[in-house]
Design an enzyme around this catalytic site. Structure first.
Site, mmCIF file in Angstrom:
data_model
loop_
_atom_site.group_PDB
_atom_site.id
_atom_site.type_symbol
_atom_site.label_atom_id
_atom_site.label_comp_id
_atom_site.label_asym_id
_atom_site.label_seq_id
_atom_site.Cartn_x
_atom_site.Cartn_y
_atom_site.Cartn_z
ATOM 1 N N GLU A 177 30.812 -160.104 95.412
ATOM 2 C CA GLU A 177 30.004 -159.346 94.433
ATOM 3 C C GLU A 177 29.621 -157.976 94.615
ATOM 4 O OE1 GLU A 177 25.793 -160.734 94.374
ATOM 5 O OE2 GLU A 177 25.210 -159.781 92.621
ATOM 6 N N LYS A 219 32.172 -161.912 91.508
ATOM 7 C CA LYS A 219 30.859 -161.925 90.821
ATOM 8 C C LYS A 219 30.531 -160.320 90.417
ATOM 9 C CE LYS A 219 25.825 -162.917 91.362
ATOM 10 N NZ LYS A 219 25.033 -164.076 91.740
ATOM 11 N N SER A 261 23.611 -161.459 86.171
ATOM 12 C CA SER A 261 22.797 -160.813 85.024
ATOM 13 C C SER A 261 22.053 -159.453 85.447
ATOM 14 C CB SER A 261 21.687 -161.866 84.597
ATOM 15 O OG SER A 261 20.619 -162.435 85.522
ATOM 16 N N GLY A 262 21.763 -159.243 86.431
ATOM 17 C CA GLY A 262 21.480 -157.731 86.877
ATOM 18 C C GLY A 262 20.216 -157.071 86.111
ATOM 19 N N GLY A 263 19.314 -158.005 85.617
ATOM 20 C CA GLY A 263 18.083 -157.587 85.371
ATOM 21 C C GLY A 263 18.187 -157.118 83.633
ATOM 22 N N ARG A 295 18.284 -163.873 87.779
ATOM 23 C CA ARG A 295 17.056 -163.736 86.788
ATOM 24 C C ARG A 295 17.189 -164.236 85.330
ATOM 25 N NH1 ARG A 295 16.740 -157.425 88.552
ATOM 26 N NH2 ARG A 295 19.016 -158.179 89.357
#
Ligand code: 13P
Length: 344
Positions: A177, A219, A261-263, A295
């Site tokens: 990732e 990822k 999804s990273g926020g 998230r």
């Protein structure tokens, strides 16, 4: 190294319609998530919340694997069943976050590097015995006026590849990732360039360290505009730029991409994943394009739960709904629903 087993596990994690639930928040991160709903981060609360997610009826239709934190892989549910068994009994592969978070990169104070390589071989053996089938390591890259530097990129890529090689040696599929943070007002073009540079270096290091590409998953973040950019690119552009970037640097032998999804808000990350799959269905792509969301799968159930036992059913429904819609996007069939909005 049992190559065949690694390949089978990697492929199972990106099976049609399915993706990964990232439930591996570290102590500090879960505390922040619970703080947002006014819940104290006790061991029991963490157990109750995560058990609720894992026991949501029907979830294995959409979820192939769950990334756990060290505490959770050792934890038992309220009735004494190990949480790992709760997952295995549904055909869901348990995974484990093995990095130990980030520190300032020496000599580059504006950049981070991920720790956790010392003694990793022994920890991996124990995790395999506890039932893990895969592992995760997150490297963090930010886009600012003076970052990333090539030093920051190569230090993070080197650590990611060391982790991946050690995981495969222990029979565990590494999820590599390299997260490029969405924070900032950078353009999608800047994100494209940084993503290309980072992935090129990551795959260079993976090759040097003899990682079996067929037995790992990537990822990444999507190629998007910065979170505070004045003009944010639409899903079709995100899909086009992300796939164009991958075509340059991501070997076809990697079986799958499981995006973070990273926020990014639920609606936009789901629409982006959907556009990516629609485009891949149209123009072709050698990789499965799936998800490994934290998230974006958990925001709605966390809010619905609010730490109260009586909200268990509502939280499970919110999680099921997010997983179902994310699975639809993973197939390019996502249609936003009104219910989805009210569940959040
Ligand atoms: P998010 O989907 O919330 O970015 O989390 C994924 C993850 O595992 C971060 O390491």
């Amino acid at each position: 190294m049992d190559k065949q087993r690694l390949v089978q596990t990697a492929e199972a994690l990106v099976a049609a319609k399915k993706g990964i639930l990232a439930a591996d928040e570290s102590g500090g991160t879960i505390k922040r998530r619970f703080y947002s709903i006014n819940v104290e981060s006790t061991e029991e609360n963490r157990r109750n919340y995560r058990e609720l997610l894992f026991r949501t009826a029907g979830i294995s239709e959409f979820v192939s694997g769950v990334i756990l934190f060290d505490e959770t892989i050792r934890q038992e549910g309220a009735d004494g069943t190990p949480l790992v068994k709760v997952l295995l009994d549904q055909g869901i592969v348990p995974g484990i976050k093995v990095d130990k978070g980030t520190i300032s990169l020496p000599g580059a104070p504006d950049e981070l590097v991920t720790e956790g390589l010392d003694g990793l071989g022994d920890r991996l053996k124990e995790y395999a015995e506890l039932g893990a089938g895969f592992t995760k390591w997150r490297g963090v890259i930010s886009i600012t006026g003076n970052t990333p530097t090539s030093y920051g990129v190569s230090a993070n890529a080197h650590a990611l590849a060391r982790f991946a090689a050690l995981s495969q040696e222990a029979g565990l599929v590494p999820i590599v990732e390299p997260e490029i943070l969405r924070d900032g007002d950078h353009s999608i073009d800047q994100c494209f360039d940084v993503t290309e540079e980072v992935l090129r270096e990551v795959f260079n290091q993976l090759a040097q360290q003899k990682v079996l590409l067929e037995g790992m998953l990537l990822k990444p973040s999507m190629v998007i505009s910065g979170g505070s950019a004045a003009q944010r690119a639409e899903p079709e552009e995100v899909a086009e730029r992300t796939l164009d970037c991958f075509k340059r640097v991501l070997p076809a032998s990697v079986p799958g991409v499981v995006f973070l999804s990273g926020g990014e808000p639920d609606g936009s990350v789901t629409a982006n994943l959907n556009a990516l799959n629609q485009r891949a269905n149209k123009v072709g792509a050698p990789w499965e394009l799936s998800f490994s969301f934290g998230r974006s799968l958990q925001g709605a159930p966390l809010a619905a739960w609010a730490g109260k036992l009586e909200n268990t059913e509502a939280a499970a429904l919110a999680f099921y709904t997010r997983a179902r819609l994310t699975s639809a996007a993973r197939q390019g069939n996502y249609v936003p629903e009104e219910k989805e909005m009210s569940a959040v």
